[in-house]
Design an enzyme around this catalytic site. Structure first.
Site, PDB file in Angstrom:
ATOM      1  N   ASP A  39       1.007  -1.272  -0.127  1.00  0.00           N
ATOM      2  CA  ASP A  39       0.002  -0.074   0.022  1.00  0.00           C
ATOM      3  C   ASP A  39       0.987   1.252   0.196  1.00  0.00           C
ATOM      4  OD1 ASP A  39      -3.155   0.508   1.012  1.00  0.00           O
ATOM      5  OD2 ASP A  39      -1.830   2.324   1.120  1.00  0.00           O
ATOM      6  N   ILE A  40       0.600   2.328  -0.823  1.00  0.00           N
ATOM      7  CA  ILE A  40       1.223   3.456  -1.024  1.00  0.00           C
ATOM      8  C   ILE A  40       1.210   4.259   0.305  1.00  0.00           C
ATOM      9  CG2 ILE A  40      -0.576   5.182  -1.767  1.00  0.00           C
ATOM     10  CD1 ILE A  40       1.683   5.564  -3.964  1.00  0.00           C
ATOM     11  N   ASN A  97     -12.893  -3.555   1.951  1.00  0.00           N
ATOM     12  CA  ASN A  97     -13.991  -2.333   2.078  1.00  0.00           C
ATOM     13  C   ASN A  97     -14.939  -2.439   0.742  1.00  0.00           C
ATOM     14  OD1 ASN A  97     -13.283  -1.011   4.452  1.00  0.00           O
ATOM     15  ND2 ASN A  97     -11.584   0.028   3.335  1.00  0.00           N
ATOM     16  N   GLU A 105     -12.339   3.315  -1.636  1.00  0.00           N
ATOM     17  CA  GLU A 105     -12.062   4.494  -2.348  1.00  0.00           C
ATOM     18  C   GLU A 105     -11.690   4.019  -3.656  1.00  0.00           C
ATOM     19  OE1 GLU A 105      -9.079   6.449  -0.114  1.00  0.00           O
ATOM     20  OE2 GLU A 105     -10.462   7.567   1.150  1.00  0.00           O
ATOM     21  N   VAL A 106     -10.940   2.914  -3.777  1.00  0.00           N
ATOM     22  CA  VAL A 106     -10.449   2.223  -5.116  1.00  0.00           C
ATOM     23  C   VAL A 106     -11.589   1.399  -5.655  1.00  0.00           C
ATOM     24  CG1 VAL A 106      -8.791   1.419  -6.647  1.00  0.00           C
ATOM     25  CG2 VAL A 106      -8.120   3.055  -4.868  1.00  0.00           C
ATOM     26  N   HIS A 110      -9.945  -5.216  -3.668  1.00  0.00           N
ATOM     27  CA  HIS A 110      -8.781  -5.075  -3.133  1.00  0.00           C
ATOM     28  C   HIS A 110      -9.118  -5.636  -1.599  1.00  0.00           C
ATOM     29  CE1 HIS A 110     -10.222  -1.121  -2.703  1.00  0.00           C
ATOM     30  NE2 HIS A 110      -9.601  -0.828  -1.645  1.00  0.00           N
ATOM     31  N   HIS A 112      -7.127  -5.722   1.815  1.00  0.00           N
ATOM     32  CA  HIS A 112      -5.966  -5.188   2.616  1.00  0.00           C
ATOM     33  C   HIS A 112      -5.311  -6.490   3.452  1.00  0.00           C
ATOM     34  CE1 HIS A 112      -6.953  -0.978   2.281  1.00  0.00           C
ATOM     35  NE2 HIS A 112      -8.162  -1.427   1.823  1.00  0.00           N
TER      36      HIS A 112
HETATM   37  P1  5GP Z   1      -9.723   1.344   0.309  1.00  0.00           P
HETATM   38  O1  5GP Z   1     -10.096   2.690   1.151  1.00  0.00           O
HETATM   39  O2  5GP Z   1     -10.593   1.442  -1.030  1.00  0.00           O
HETATM   40  O3  5GP Z   1     -10.083   0.153   0.942  1.00  0.00           O
HETATM   41  O4  5GP Z   1      -8.320   1.429   0.163  1.00  0.00           O
HETATM   42  C1  5GP Z   1      -7.546   1.766  -1.057  1.00  0.00           C
HETATM   43  C2  5GP Z   1      -6.048   1.802  -0.672  1.00  0.00           C
HETATM   44  O5  5GP Z   1      -5.238   1.902  -1.784  1.00  0.00           O
HETATM   45  C3  5GP Z   1      -5.529   2.700   0.292  1.00  0.00           C
HETATM   46  O6  5GP Z   1      -5.058   2.116   1.510  1.00  0.00           O
HETATM   47  C4  5GP Z   1      -4.464   3.700  -0.245  1.00  0.00           C
HETATM   48  O7  5GP Z   1      -3.438   4.175   0.394  1.00  0.00           O
HETATM   49  C5  5GP Z   1      -4.101   2.799  -1.547  1.00  0.00           C
HETATM   50  N1  5GP Z   1      -3.775   3.357  -2.617  1.00  0.00           N
HETATM   51  C6  5GP Z   1      -4.429   4.110  -3.345  1.00  0.00           C
HETATM   52  N2  5GP Z   1      -3.772   4.653  -4.417  1.00  0.00           N
HETATM   53  C7  5GP Z   1      -2.778   3.768  -4.512  1.00  0.00           C
HETATM   54  C8  5GP Z   1      -1.607   3.582  -5.587  1.00  0.00           C
HETATM   55  O8  5GP Z   1      -1.363   4.483  -6.519  1.00  0.00           O
HETATM   56  N3  5GP Z   1      -0.589   2.657  -5.009  1.00  0.00           N
HETATM   57  C9  5GP Z   1      -0.633   2.079  -3.933  1.00  0.00           C
HETATM   58  N4  5GP Z   1       0.211   1.014  -3.929  1.00  0.00           N
HETATM   59  N5  5GP Z   1      -1.608   1.955  -3.133  1.00  0.00           N
HETATM   60  C10 5GP Z   1      -2.669   2.823  -3.411  1.00  0.00           C
END
Ligand code: 5GP
Length: 125
Positions: A39-40, A97, A105-106, A110, A112
């Site tokens: 994760d970034i 999520n 968010e994405v 995914h 985690h």
């Molecule tokens: P969500 O809230 O959708 O479950 O989590 C999205 C995750 O994607 C977050 O933890 C965020 O830090 C990670 N993320 C967002 N953009 C990028 C990216 O460009 N590269 C990587 N490696 N992680 C990302």
């Protein structure tokens, strides 16, 4: 911004671009079914994201429309990655999520993988 999980898959989402190798990631695993990368913005000493290769918005989308082979391949990949990260002995947490209340968010499924320290209570109260 949290995404609406009922949306059509958007092939311009950031994880679709990572899958196509259009943008870089710190990859830890790849096979026919899954890609895993750091994760970034890590929220634990170990924080890896595992994503299926197929175009699925969320766990809901994946669990209703993916093939049995895709589901088996992805679930096994998540377990394999956590094992390879050395997290089985100490324990780890999986989190996916899905949709607005979860703050997804994405819009590409995914999971985690968190570990590397005691992770505390499951949810903020
Ligand atoms: P969500 O809230 O959708 O479950 O989590 C999205 C995750 O994607 C977050 O933890 C965020 O830090 C990670 N993320 C967002 N953009 C990028 C990216 O460009 N590269 C990587 N490696 N992680 C990302």
């Amino acid at each position: 911004m949290p995404i609406d999980p009922t949306l059509e898959y958007d092939d311009q989402n950031i994880f679709a671009k990572i899958l196509r190798k259009e943008i870089p990631c710190r990859q830890v695993f790849e096979d026919e079914w899954a890609l895993a990368f750091h994760d970034i913005n890590p929220q634990a000493p170990e924080h890896v994201l595992a994503i299926p290769k197929g175009a699925y918005v969320s766990w809901d989308d994946f669990s209703t429309t993916a093939t049995d082979a895709e589901i088996a391949g992805f679930v096994r990949a998540v377990g394999y990655v956590a094992r390879e990260m050395g997290l089985v002995e100490t324990g780890y947490r999986l989190l996916a999520n899905i949709g607005i209340d979860s703050h997804q968010e994405v819009p590409h499924l995914h999971v985690h993988i968190f570990g590397g320290k005691p992770l505390g209570p499951m949810l903020v109260r």
